[in-house]
Motif scaffolding. Structure first.
Motif, PDB file in Angstrom:
ATOM      1  N   ALA A  33     -22.732  -6.261   4.393  1.00 11.17           N
ATOM      2  CA  ALA A  33     -24.550  -5.604   4.388  1.00 11.17           C
ATOM      3  C   ALA A  33     -25.346  -5.706   6.015  1.00 11.17           C
ATOM      4  O   ALA A  33     -25.203  -5.171   6.952  1.00 11.17           O
ATOM      5  CB  ALA A  33     -24.924  -5.351   3.688  1.00 11.17           C
ATOM      6  N   LEU A  34     -25.553  -6.800   6.050  1.00 10.58           N
ATOM      7  CA  LEU A  34     -26.216  -7.964   6.761  1.00 10.58           C
ATOM      8  C   LEU A  34     -25.025  -7.888   7.971  1.00 10.58           C
ATOM      9  O   LEU A  34     -26.134  -7.014   9.081  1.00 10.58           O
ATOM     10  CB  LEU A  34     -26.588  -8.773   6.898  1.00 10.58           C
ATOM     11  N   GLY A  35     -23.607  -7.627   8.019  1.00 11.98           N
ATOM     12  CA  GLY A  35     -23.435  -7.463   9.342  1.00 11.98           C
ATOM     13  C   GLY A  35     -22.837  -6.049  10.188  1.00 11.98           C
ATOM     14  O   GLY A  35     -22.484  -5.947  10.936  1.00 11.98           O
ATOM     15  N   ARG A  36     -22.962  -5.150   9.201  1.00 11.04           N
ATOM     16  CA  ARG A  36     -22.624  -3.527   8.978  1.00 11.04           C
ATOM     17  C   ARG A  36     -20.798  -3.667   9.890  1.00 11.04           C
ATOM     18  O   ARG A  36     -21.023  -2.888  10.623  1.00 11.04           O
ATOM     19  CB  ARG A  36     -23.409  -3.445  10.004  1.00 11.04           C
ATOM     20  N   ARG A  37     -20.386  -4.645   9.214  1.00  9.42           N
ATOM     21  CA  ARG A  37     -19.182  -4.409   8.986  1.00  9.42           C
ATOM     22  C   ARG A  37     -18.217  -4.899   7.629  1.00  9.42           C
ATOM     23  O   ARG A  37     -19.092  -5.971   7.561  1.00  9.42           O
ATOM     24  CB  ARG A  37     -18.698  -5.657  10.419  1.00  9.42           C
ATOM     25  N   GLU A  38     -17.197  -4.808   7.765  1.00 11.70           N
ATOM     26  CA  GLU A  38     -15.570  -5.446   7.035  1.00 11.70           C
ATOM     27  C   GLU A  38     -16.175  -6.669   7.689  1.00 11.70           C
ATOM     28  O   GLU A  38     -15.968  -7.145   8.231  1.00 11.70           O
ATOM     29  CB  GLU A  38     -15.355  -4.871   6.766  1.00 11.70           C
ATOM     30  N   THR A  39     -15.697  -7.850   6.302  1.00 13.28           N
ATOM     31  CA  THR A  39     -15.892  -8.693   6.544  1.00 13.28           C
ATOM     32  C   THR A  39     -14.514  -9.364   6.701  1.00 13.28           C
ATOM     33  O   THR A  39     -14.314 -11.030   7.263  1.00 13.28           O
ATOM     34  CB  THR A  39     -15.562  -9.379   5.005  1.00 13.28           C
ATOM     35  N   LYS A  40     -13.388  -9.025   6.844  1.00 13.49           N
ATOM     36  CA  LYS A  40     -12.645  -9.171   7.682  1.00 13.49           C
ATOM     37  C   LYS A  40     -12.072  -9.173   8.808  1.00 13.49           C
ATOM     38  O   LYS A  40     -11.673 -10.789   9.323  1.00 13.49           O
ATOM     39  CB  LYS A  40     -11.254  -8.552   7.284  1.00 13.49           C
ATOM     40  N   GLN A  41     -13.319  -8.708   9.445  1.00 15.96           N
ATOM     41  CA  GLN A  41     -13.261  -9.076  10.594  1.00 15.96           C
ATOM     42  C   GLN A  41     -13.863 -10.390  11.139  1.00 15.96           C
ATOM     43  O   GLN A  41     -13.784 -10.827  12.063  1.00 15.96           O
ATOM     44  CB  GLN A  41     -14.178  -7.866  11.370  1.00 15.96           C
ATOM     45  N   TYR A  42     -14.440 -10.987  10.606  1.00 15.43           N
ATOM     46  CA  TYR A  42     -15.257 -12.683  10.186  1.00 15.43           C
ATOM     47  C   TYR A  42     -14.166 -13.821  10.176  1.00 15.43           C
ATOM     48  O   TYR A  42     -13.823 -14.488  10.597  1.00 15.43           O
ATOM     49  CB  TYR A  42     -16.305 -12.974   9.485  1.00 15.43           C
ATOM     50  N   GLU A  43     -13.093 -13.072   8.862  1.00 18.11           N
ATOM     51  CA  GLU A  43     -12.584 -14.037   8.943  1.00 18.11           C
ATOM     52  C   GLU A  43     -11.117 -14.331  10.221  1.00 18.11           C
ATOM     53  O   GLU A  43     -10.534 -15.237   9.941  1.00 18.11           O
ATOM     54  CB  GLU A  43     -11.848 -13.819   7.114  1.00 18.11           C
ATOM     55  N   ASP A  44     -11.147 -13.023  10.320  1.00 18.29           N
ATOM     56  CA  ASP A  44     -10.109 -12.665  11.660  1.00 18.29           C
ATOM     57  C   ASP A  44     -11.002 -13.535  13.368  1.00 18.29           C
ATOM     58  O   ASP A  44      -9.586 -14.332  13.962  1.00 18.29           O
ATOM     59  CB  ASP A  44     -10.100 -11.495  12.194  1.00 18.29           C
ATOM     60  N   MET A  45     -11.957 -13.154  13.098  1.00 17.78           N
ATOM     61  CA  MET A  45     -12.839 -14.079  14.265  1.00 17.78           C
ATOM     62  C   MET A  45     -12.510 -15.591  13.943  1.00 17.78           C
ATOM     63  O   MET A  45     -11.923 -16.316  15.144  1.00 17.78           O
ATOM     64  CB  MET A  45     -14.110 -14.284  13.943  1.00 17.78           C
ATOM     65  N   ILE A  46     -12.009 -16.300  12.713  1.00 20.17           N
ATOM     66  CA  ILE A  46     -11.905 -17.560  12.619  1.00 20.17           C
ATOM     67  C   ILE A  46     -11.208 -18.369  12.633  1.00 20.17           C
ATOM     68  O   ILE A  46     -11.089 -18.997  12.795  1.00 20.17           O
ATOM     69  CB  ILE A  46     -13.209 -18.081  11.287  1.00 20.17           C
ATOM     70  N   ASN A  47      -9.989 -16.940  12.149  1.00 17.15           N
ATOM     71  CA  ASN A  47      -8.751 -17.721  12.006  1.00 17.15           C
ATOM     72  C   ASN A  47      -8.179 -17.301  13.863  1.00 17.15           C
ATOM     73  O   ASN A  47      -7.117 -18.121  13.542  1.00 17.15           O
ATOM     74  CB  ASN A  47      -8.158 -16.660  11.425  1.00 17.15           C
TER      75      ASN A  47
END
Length: 133
Positions: free
Chosen positions: A66-80
């Motif tokens: 909600a706060l990032g206005r995107r799927e959390t998979k995008q964060y996981e992919d960025m970190i990985n």
């Protein structure tokens, strides 16, 4: 002044029911959290045999989406993908399974799911978000 849609109890119930139906159909013991666009909890279901920590993780995934206005998979992919500095961001739910609820181009909330494989968590969350599309 701008205006935007907001989730009502009707949509909250519809989203949680659709996500639960997807989990039940696949016999997945998950927790399903729904938050508003500010990350505030609107509803939480922890299905039978789901680990208690999944309720916490599902809520944090929903908040991050909600706060990032995107799927959390995008964060996981960025970190990985090597951007480990993002681990210091003030978000706890940066794992796949958080999906924003978008109405008329506005993020009005998000669904977070935890308890099974990442793709299955996301599939369950998306079933909820698509129920009001």
């Amino acid at each position: 002044m701008q205006s935007k849609p907001q989730l009502t109890i009707k949509e909250i119930t519809q989203i949680l029911s659709a996500a639960r139906a997807e989990a039940d159909k696949n016999q997945w013991a998950v927790a399903i959290a729904l938050v508003d666009d500010g990350g505030h909890l609107l509803g939480l279901l922890r299905l039978d045999n789901c680990a208690p920590i999944s309720a916490y993780i599902a809520t944090e995934k929903a908040r991050a989406a909600a706060l990032g206005r995107r799927e959390t998979k995008q964060y996981e992919d960025m970190i990985n993908g090597g951007r480990t500095a993002f681990l210091s961001a003030p978000l706890a739910g940066t794992l796949e399974g958080g999906v924003p609820v978008i109405v008329d181009g506005h993020v009005v909330g998000a669904v977070g799911v935890s308890g099974v494989k990442p793709g299955e968590d996301a599939q369950t969350a998306k079933a909820g978000t698509l129920s009001i599309a």
